[in-house]
Design an enzyme around this catalytic site. Structure first.
Site, mmCIF file in Angstrom:
data_model
loop_
_atom_site.group_PDB
_atom_site.id
_atom_site.type_symbol
_atom_site.label_atom_id
_atom_site.label_comp_id
_atom_site.label_asym_id
_atom_site.label_seq_id
_atom_site.Cartn_x
_atom_site.Cartn_y
_atom_site.Cartn_z
ATOM 1 N N ARG A 102 73.108 -1.147 35.779
ATOM 2 C CA ARG A 102 73.860 -1.372 34.534
ATOM 3 C C ARG A 102 73.763 -0.106 33.674
ATOM 4 O O ARG A 102 72.784 0.097 32.964
ATOM 5 C CB ARG A 102 73.272 -2.553 33.762
ATOM 6 C CG ARG A 102 73.475 -3.915 34.420
ATOM 7 C CD ARG A 102 72.863 -5.000 33.545
ATOM 8 N NE ARG A 102 73.334 -6.330 33.886
ATOM 9 C CZ ARG A 102 72.642 -7.195 34.635
ATOM 10 N NH1 ARG A 102 71.468 -6.863 35.123
ATOM 11 N NH2 ARG A 102 73.129 -8.398 34.883
ATOM 12 N N GLU A 140 84.149 -11.240 38.303
ATOM 13 C CA GLU A 140 83.495 -12.018 37.250
ATOM 14 C C GLU A 140 84.496 -12.690 36.317
ATOM 15 O O GLU A 140 84.121 -13.340 35.356
ATOM 16 C CB GLU A 140 82.476 -11.166 36.478
ATOM 17 C CG GLU A 140 82.948 -9.813 36.055
ATOM 18 C CD GLU A 140 81.846 -8.940 35.448
ATOM 19 O OE1 GLU A 140 80.723 -9.423 35.259
ATOM 20 O OE2 GLU A 140 82.140 -7.779 35.146
ATOM 21 N N ARG A 160 78.323 -17.470 27.129
ATOM 22 C CA ARG A 160 77.024 -17.469 27.803
ATOM 23 C C ARG A 160 75.843 -17.287 26.862
ATOM 24 O O ARG A 160 74.695 -17.475 27.258
ATOM 25 C CB ARG A 160 77.001 -16.401 28.912
ATOM 26 C CG ARG A 160 77.023 -14.978 28.443
ATOM 27 C CD ARG A 160 77.353 -14.028 29.580
ATOM 28 N NE ARG A 160 76.256 -13.130 29.896
ATOM 29 C CZ ARG A 160 76.349 -12.105 30.737
ATOM 30 N NH1 ARG A 160 77.484 -11.844 31.356
ATOM 31 N NH2 ARG A 160 75.328 -11.339 30.976
ATOM 32 N N CYS A 172 75.468 -10.503 42.328
ATOM 33 C CA CYS A 172 74.499 -9.737 41.544
ATOM 34 C C CYS A 172 74.200 -10.410 40.206
ATOM 35 O O CYS A 172 73.485 -9.861 39.381
ATOM 36 C CB CYS A 172 74.980 -8.308 41.326
ATOM 37 S SG CYS A 172 76.507 -8.198 40.395
HETATM 38 C C1 PEP Z 1 77.401 -10.836 35.706
HETATM 39 O O1 PEP Z 1 78.267 -11.050 34.855
HETATM 40 O O2 PEP Z 1 76.994 -11.691 36.521
HETATM 41 C C2 PEP Z 1 76.760 -9.509 35.777
HETATM 42 C C3 PEP Z 1 75.953 -9.201 36.762
HETATM 43 O O3 PEP Z 1 77.032 -8.633 34.786
HETATM 44 P P1 PEP Z 1 76.336 -8.690 33.326
HETATM 45 O O4 PEP Z 1 75.270 -9.746 33.363
HETATM 46 O O5 PEP Z 1 75.782 -7.333 33.062
HETATM 47 O O6 PEP Z 1 77.476 -9.025 32.437
HETATM 48 MG MG MG Z 2 79.120 -9.380 33.737
#
Ligand code: PEP
Ligand code: MG
Length: 578
Positions: A296, A431, A465, A502
């Site tokens: 990241r 995503e 989230r 991931c």
């Molecule tokens: C996800 O969205 O699952 C991801 C791995 O990216 P982030 O958590 O950095 O948004």
């Molecule tokens: Mg993400």
């Protein structure tokens, strides 16, 4: 007393609580029309005197115990506070109708921008001192307590509403035994960074920071998400035994460090780690893995007034690539926006930042952002195995356009005689639901895909989230999310393209057998979860996981799915699903 939140990272800890007061969030746009300006300027002067007395007293205390370094810092901060041009600028901002805290913030920011533009490391490092003084001054003006999370030698369990990711990133792992973030979601970046330190982390727990006394012993169970406080002596004994047993568990896992990952029937599985900085890379190195499945890059940009230069980025990316010794590193291009506020790229306030101008959408407009980053990643590719991945792709045009930028920069590097890997694979995250639905189209053009279940769950279920109020809906076992994952894995397999997961789901003990059954063979998990994931995979048989996945295809709810999984769990596996 007990409160249960959402487990983010496993482990158990018995340690004194450290309550972190709310982090002040100040506005730099607030206007003030009613209070006379002279009175406002007087309140600033008043606050300056009080804060100055605090700095003098702190400096004297530090000098008295022979701590000249911290004593000197207090003196420097006091000098910043009394800087005439800063005070004049604050007065100017007040005359321009800005409310007190906005005026202070704007005046200090003006200064920070000038300072950070100077090409001198010592001076540019002073920007954080300015921020520190500005925050303390605003707190003194508006009468709020400055949040202090300086930690001592004895590890503590931090209990906070939230801690900004950049602040969390600065904490030393040895000083923290656990973290509870009551107002944060399980996949907030503060929680993810804390999990990367390999300590128990829990999100939620109602308003534990108001119920637990600072300094009292508390027990945090990262397996169940429970936080216990007001402990009786016999409870302290019992929890201490549990924590010891957990340590033994961890000890068993430590024997898996550096081992290959395979299922019980010998099917090899690629297990990679999610990385973001030097600390996480150390843990990755200790556990051993097949590469970095998600790096990241935004963490290099957080908390900065000026973005890192191409050289600085190149230096970091190259060191990560070299540390992985030929194993692949997937660099995700800057994923800004949503909860990842990057001060060096300010944007307009939006009603729906998660659905708005973020990640790849902004990246494609900002040559000043992507050119140095892509150049730095490409240059690092000459030192190992590098892949590039784009976040938040919602359609093919976006992906092709981003890939086009890479090709243009590759041409430029070739013309300049700069070394890079001309065959660098370029992939996309899945995503956004549209990307998952069109995974056949995207995976036909991408060299690989990676499912970001954190965002995929958020966008599929239309549930923020980070919002605790709707977190009951946030569930990666919802059949809608599982159908998109199944479809993506199938589409990628049809196009013979590697597909990984991931998001945090990849390390969820209940999800691992299901993902294996759905065909997943590439996992990328947080460094703190590497060994447990390897252990759990080694306890699964592919045929039995496939049967589980087939049974679950008929499930009607997340609860139904989890019920199926619980019934599937063999005894040896259950021991690890506390
Ligand atoms: C996800 O969205 O699952 C991801 C791995 O990216 P982030 O958590 O950095 O948004
Ligand atoms: Mg993400």
């Amino acid at each position: 007393m007990k409160s249960t939140g959402i487990p983010v990272n496993r482990g158990m800890a018995l340690a004194p609580a450290r309550i972190v007061p709310p982090w002040p969030i100040f506005s730099d746009e607030k206007r003030e029309f009613h209070t006379p300006k002279a009175r406002q300027i007087a309140s600033v002067q008043n606050a300056v005197s009080r804060l100055s007395a605090f700095y003098t007293e702190s400096a004297n205390n530090f000098y008295a115990i022979g701590d000249n370094i911290r004593g000197d810092i207090m003196v420097v901060h006091n000098a910043i506070l009394h800087d005439h041009s800063l005070q004049e600028e604050i007065a100017r901002q007040i005359h321009d109708d800005y409310a007190l805290e906005s005026a202070v913030l704007r005046a200090f920011r003006k200064y920070s921008v000038t300072l950070s533009a100077i090409d001198n490391e010592y001076l540019s490092q002073r920007v954080s001192d300015l921020d520190d003084v500005a925050s303390r001054l605003i707190c003194a003006i508006i009468g709020c307590e400055f949040p202090d999370i300086r930690l001592g030698e004895q590890p503590v369990i931090l209990i906070a509403g939230d801690i900004p990711p950049s602040v969390m990133a600065g904490l030393h792992p040895g000083q923290i035994a656990g973290v509870v973030l009551t107002a944060s979601g399980k996949t907030s970046h503060s929680a993810i960074i804390a999990a990367g330190l390999g300590i128990p982390v829990v999100a939620g727990c109602e308003d534990a920071q108001n119920l637990v006394a600072d300094g009292e012993p508390v027990f945090l169970d990262g397996h169940t998400g429970a936080l216990h406080w007001e402990l009786l002596p016999r409870e302290v004994d019992a929890f201490s035994l549990m924590a010891q047993r957990n340590d033994r568990h961890m000890e068993q896992l430590s024997h898996l460090a550096g081992q290959p990952t395979a299922t019980a029937d010998g099917t090899p599985v690629q297990l990679c780690a999610n990385g973001q900085d030097a600390v996480s890379c150390k843990e990755i190195d200790r556990c051993g893995c097949d590469g970095i499945g998600l790096f990241r890059t935004e963490f290099l940009f957080l908390g900065r007034r000026v973005p890192p230069s191409e050289e600085e980025q190149f230096f970091l990316y190259k060191s990560v690539v070299e540390a992985m010794n030929g194993k692949p590193v997937v660099f995700r291009t800057l994923d800004m926006g949503g909860d990842k506020i990057i001060p060096c790229f300010p944007t307009e306030e939006e009603a729906n930042p998660f659905m708005g101008y973020r990640a790849i959408r902004m990246y494609l407009d900002r040559e000043d952002v992507f050119t140095p980053q892509i150049r730095a990643i490409l240059r690092a590719s000459a030192f190992g195995t590098v892949r590039i991945m784009f976040p938040m792709i919602s359609n093919l045009e976006e992906f092709l356009s981003a890939k086009g930028h890479i090709l243009a920069i590759q041409k430029e590097l070739t013309a300049q005689g700069v070394a890079y890997d001309p065959h660098i694979p370029v992939g996309t995250m899945i995503e956004v639901p549209s990307a998952a639905i069109n995974a056949d189209i995207l995976s036909a053009h991408a060299d690989f895909v990676s499912i970001g279940t954190n965002d995929l769950t958020q966008y599929t279920l239309a549930v923020d989230r980070l919002n605790v109020a709707v977190s009951y809906l946030y569930n990666h076992f919802d059949p809608a999310v599982l159908r998109l994952i199944r479809h993506t894995l199938h589409a990628a397999a049809q196009n013979r393209k590697p597909c990984s997961v991931c998001g945090e789901m990849a390390a969820d003990p209940l999800a691992i057998p299901l993902l294996l059954g759905l065909g997943l063979r590439h996992f990328s998990v947080s460094p703190g979860s590497l060994l447990r994931t390897r252990k759990l995979i080694s306890l699964c048989r592919i045929d039995s996981c496939q049967k589980l996945a087939a049974d679950i295809s008929q499930a009607t709810s997340a609860k139904d799915v989890v019920g199926h999984i619980h019934r599937w769990i063999p005894e040896a596996y259950a021991e690890w699903v506390v």
